[in-house]
Design a protein around this motif. Sequence first.
Motif, PDB file in Angstrom:
ATOM      1  N   ILE A 113      -5.351 -16.370  -5.821  1.00 28.97           N
ATOM      2  CA  ILE A 113      -4.439 -16.521  -4.797  1.00 28.97           C
ATOM      3  C   ILE A 113      -4.183 -17.939  -4.562  1.00 28.97           C
ATOM      4  CG2 ILE A 113      -4.012 -16.049  -2.471  1.00 28.97           C
ATOM      5  CD1 ILE A 113      -5.144 -13.269  -2.546  1.00 28.97           C
ATOM      6  N   GLN A 114      -5.513 -18.711  -4.416  1.00 27.27           N
ATOM      7  CA  GLN A 114      -5.469 -20.041  -4.088  1.00 27.27           C
ATOM      8  C   GLN A 114      -4.615 -20.744  -5.266  1.00 27.27           C
ATOM      9  OE1 GLN A 114      -9.608 -20.702  -3.871  1.00 27.27           O
ATOM     10  NE2 GLN A 114      -9.621 -20.744  -1.668  1.00 27.27           N
ATOM     11  N   TRP A 115      -4.749 -20.565  -6.574  1.00 28.88           N
ATOM     12  CA  TRP A 115      -4.215 -21.220  -7.687  1.00 28.88           C
ATOM     13  C   TRP A 115      -2.660 -21.001  -7.466  1.00 28.88           C
ATOM     14  CZ3 TRP A 115      -0.656 -20.191 -11.443  1.00 28.88           C
ATOM     15  CH2 TRP A 115      -0.415 -21.408 -12.432  1.00 28.88           C
ATOM     16  N   PHE A 116      -2.223 -19.917  -7.373  1.00 26.75           N
ATOM     17  CA  PHE A 116      -0.606 -19.571  -7.308  1.00 26.75           C
ATOM     18  C   PHE A 116      -0.065 -20.290  -5.996  1.00 26.75           C
ATOM     19  CE2 PHE A 116      -1.579 -16.238 -10.482  1.00 26.75           C
ATOM     20  CZ  PHE A 116      -0.321 -16.573 -11.381  1.00 26.75           C
ATOM     21  N   ARG A 117      -0.915 -20.135  -4.765  1.00 23.52           N
ATOM     22  CA  ARG A 117      -0.470 -20.817  -3.787  1.00 23.52           C
ATOM     23  C   ARG A 117      -0.404 -22.136  -3.715  1.00 23.52           C
ATOM     24  NH1 ARG A 117      -3.058 -17.675   1.334  1.00 23.52           N
ATOM     25  NH2 ARG A 117      -1.870 -15.730   1.450  1.00 23.52           N
ATOM     26  N   GLU A 118      -1.377 -22.848  -4.321  1.00 22.66           N
ATOM     27  CA  GLU A 118      -1.214 -24.316  -4.834  1.00 22.66           C
ATOM     28  C   GLU A 118       0.131 -24.607  -5.779  1.00 22.66           C
ATOM     29  OE1 GLU A 118      -5.159 -25.624  -6.228  1.00 22.66           O
ATOM     30  OE2 GLU A 118      -5.885 -25.057  -4.120  1.00 22.66           O
ATOM     31  N   ALA A 119       0.049 -23.906  -6.612  1.00 32.49           N
ATOM     32  CA  ALA A 119       1.107 -24.180  -7.842  1.00 32.49           C
ATOM     33  C   ALA A 119       2.561 -23.825  -7.248  1.00 32.49           C
ATOM     34  CB  ALA A 119       0.820 -23.336  -8.912  1.00 32.49           C
ATOM     35  N   TYR A 120       2.681 -22.642  -6.391  1.00 34.34           N
ATOM     36  CA  TYR A 120       4.182 -22.192  -6.021  1.00 34.34           C
ATOM     37  C   TYR A 120       4.321 -22.279  -4.448  1.00 34.34           C
ATOM     38  CZ  TYR A 120       4.189 -21.319 -11.002  1.00 34.34           C
ATOM     39  OH  TYR A 120       4.002 -21.324 -12.330  1.00 34.34           O
ATOM     40  N   GLY A 121       3.202 -22.791  -3.839  1.00 30.79           N
ATOM     41  CA  GLY A 121       3.270 -22.710  -2.232  1.00 30.79           C
ATOM     42  C   GLY A 121       4.153 -21.621  -1.673  1.00 30.79           C
ATOM     43  N   ALA A 122       4.998 -21.738  -0.695  1.00 36.22           N
ATOM     44  CA  ALA A 122       5.927 -20.860   0.026  1.00 36.22           C
ATOM     45  C   ALA A 122       6.622 -19.736  -0.762  1.00 36.22           C
ATOM     46  CB  ALA A 122       6.687 -21.275   0.930  1.00 36.22           C
ATOM     47  N   LEU A 123       6.482 -19.856  -2.074  1.00 34.10           N
ATOM     48  CA  LEU A 123       7.044 -18.723  -3.040  1.00 34.10           C
ATOM     49  C   LEU A 123       6.082 -17.739  -3.200  1.00 34.10           C
ATOM     50  CD1 LEU A 123       8.587 -21.035  -5.936  1.00 34.10           C
ATOM     51  CD2 LEU A 123       9.870 -20.161  -3.742  1.00 34.10           C
ATOM     52  N   THR A 124       4.956 -18.007  -2.836  1.00 32.70           N
ATOM     53  CA  THR A 124       3.959 -16.686  -2.934  1.00 32.70           C
ATOM     54  C   THR A 124       3.699 -15.716  -1.961  1.00 32.70           C
ATOM     55  OG1 THR A 124       2.716 -18.540  -4.433  1.00 32.70           O
ATOM     56  CG2 THR A 124       1.486 -16.741  -3.828  1.00 32.70           C
ATOM     57  N   GLN A 125       3.622 -14.596  -2.141  1.00 32.43           N
ATOM     58  CA  GLN A 125       3.527 -13.601  -1.174  1.00 32.43           C
ATOM     59  C   GLN A 125       2.254 -12.758  -1.868  1.00 32.43           C
ATOM     60  OE1 GLN A 125       5.863 -12.270   1.562  1.00 32.43           O
ATOM     61  NE2 GLN A 125       5.660 -14.622   1.707  1.00 32.43           N
ATOM     62  N   THR A 126       1.407 -12.099  -0.833  1.00 28.23           N
ATOM     63  CA  THR A 126       0.316 -11.176  -1.434  1.00 28.23           C
ATOM     64  C   THR A 126       0.684  -9.751  -0.934  1.00 28.23           C
ATOM     65  OG1 THR A 126      -0.833 -11.603   0.735  1.00 28.23           O
ATOM     66  CG2 THR A 126      -1.535 -12.902  -0.997  1.00 28.23           C
ATOM     67  N   VAL A 127       0.467  -8.922  -1.912  1.00 25.02           N
ATOM     68  CA  VAL A 127       0.926  -7.516  -1.875  1.00 25.02           C
ATOM     69  C   VAL A 127      -0.384  -6.716  -2.100  1.00 25.02           C
ATOM     70  CG1 VAL A 127       2.207  -5.481  -2.373  1.00 25.02           C
ATOM     71  CG2 VAL A 127       3.063  -7.895  -2.487  1.00 25.02           C
ATOM     72  N   ARG A 128      -1.087  -6.007  -0.664  1.00 30.08           N
ATOM     73  CA  ARG A 128      -2.353  -5.161  -1.265  1.00 30.08           C
ATOM     74  C   ARG A 128      -1.618  -3.836  -1.341  1.00 30.08           C
ATOM     75  NH1 ARG A 128      -7.557  -6.055  -2.685  1.00 30.08           N
ATOM     76  NH2 ARG A 128      -8.893  -4.815  -1.770  1.00 30.08           N
ATOM     77  N   VAL A 129      -2.355  -3.293  -2.309  1.00 34.97           N
ATOM     78  CA  VAL A 129      -1.951  -1.627  -2.671  1.00 34.97           C
ATOM     79  C   VAL A 129      -3.288  -1.061  -2.282  1.00 34.97           C
ATOM     80  CG1 VAL A 129      -1.526   0.095  -4.246  1.00 34.97           C
ATOM     81  CG2 VAL A 129      -0.444  -2.102  -4.352  1.00 34.97           C
ATOM     82  N   VAL A 130      -3.156  -0.088  -1.141  1.00 33.99           N
ATOM     83  CA  VAL A 130      -4.157   0.597  -0.871  1.00 33.99           C
ATOM     84  C   VAL A 130      -4.108   2.189  -1.056  1.00 33.99           C
ATOM     85  CG1 VAL A 130      -4.915  -0.960   0.873  1.00 33.99           C
ATOM     86  CG2 VAL A 130      -3.454   1.053   1.603  1.00 33.99           C
TER      87      VAL A 130
END
Length: 192
Positions: free
Chosen positions: A115-132
């Motif tokens: 998550i950190q890598w994608f947030r650093e690379a793509y910033g606000a374009l990144t969203q997290t989706v948790r499947v439970v």
Amino acid sequence: MAPRGGVPRLVLLVSGKRKSGKDFVAEALRSRLGEDVCAVLRLSGPLKEQYAQEHGLDLQRLLDASAYKEAYRSDMIRWGEEKRQVDPGFFCRKVVEGVFQPVWLVSDTRRVSDIQWFREAYGALTQTVRVVALEQSRQQRGWVFTAGVDDAESECGLDNFGAFDWVVENHGDEQRLEEQLEDLVAFVYSRL
């Protein structure tokens, strides 16, 4: 109409326990959005490819849900952790190479470092989706607790992550799942 140079308009990082339905949700989203709009990326793909090369194994058999893959799972996890300790973004960089669709779904996000890598690379374009999914639902899908796998970082690394942008409940209620997918698809279209 994918952007040139492989710059996404939206990156969805999908996570969840084994047999929660991560791949199912990712594929359901891709089928609704279309392959020209949405690419499903699997961090395990470059991991398995590199592992197979270094260990002289059959990549195709490592990519399917087979006993062959399960025989190597623990060692692949250990090997992948060693690679990540040296370079946390190694598999993340590999998986985005040559992807030109505007929406990227990373269907097997497992670690805070991903998550950190994608947030650093793509910033606000990144969203997290948790499947439970309830343990009972996961068991009905073939999940059996495996020591060294289900208690490893690859399964538990995001257990205490905090607030995900989206939580998709996949307990077996098809109507509820469909409503959640519709909400997520509407969000994706609002970003295109």
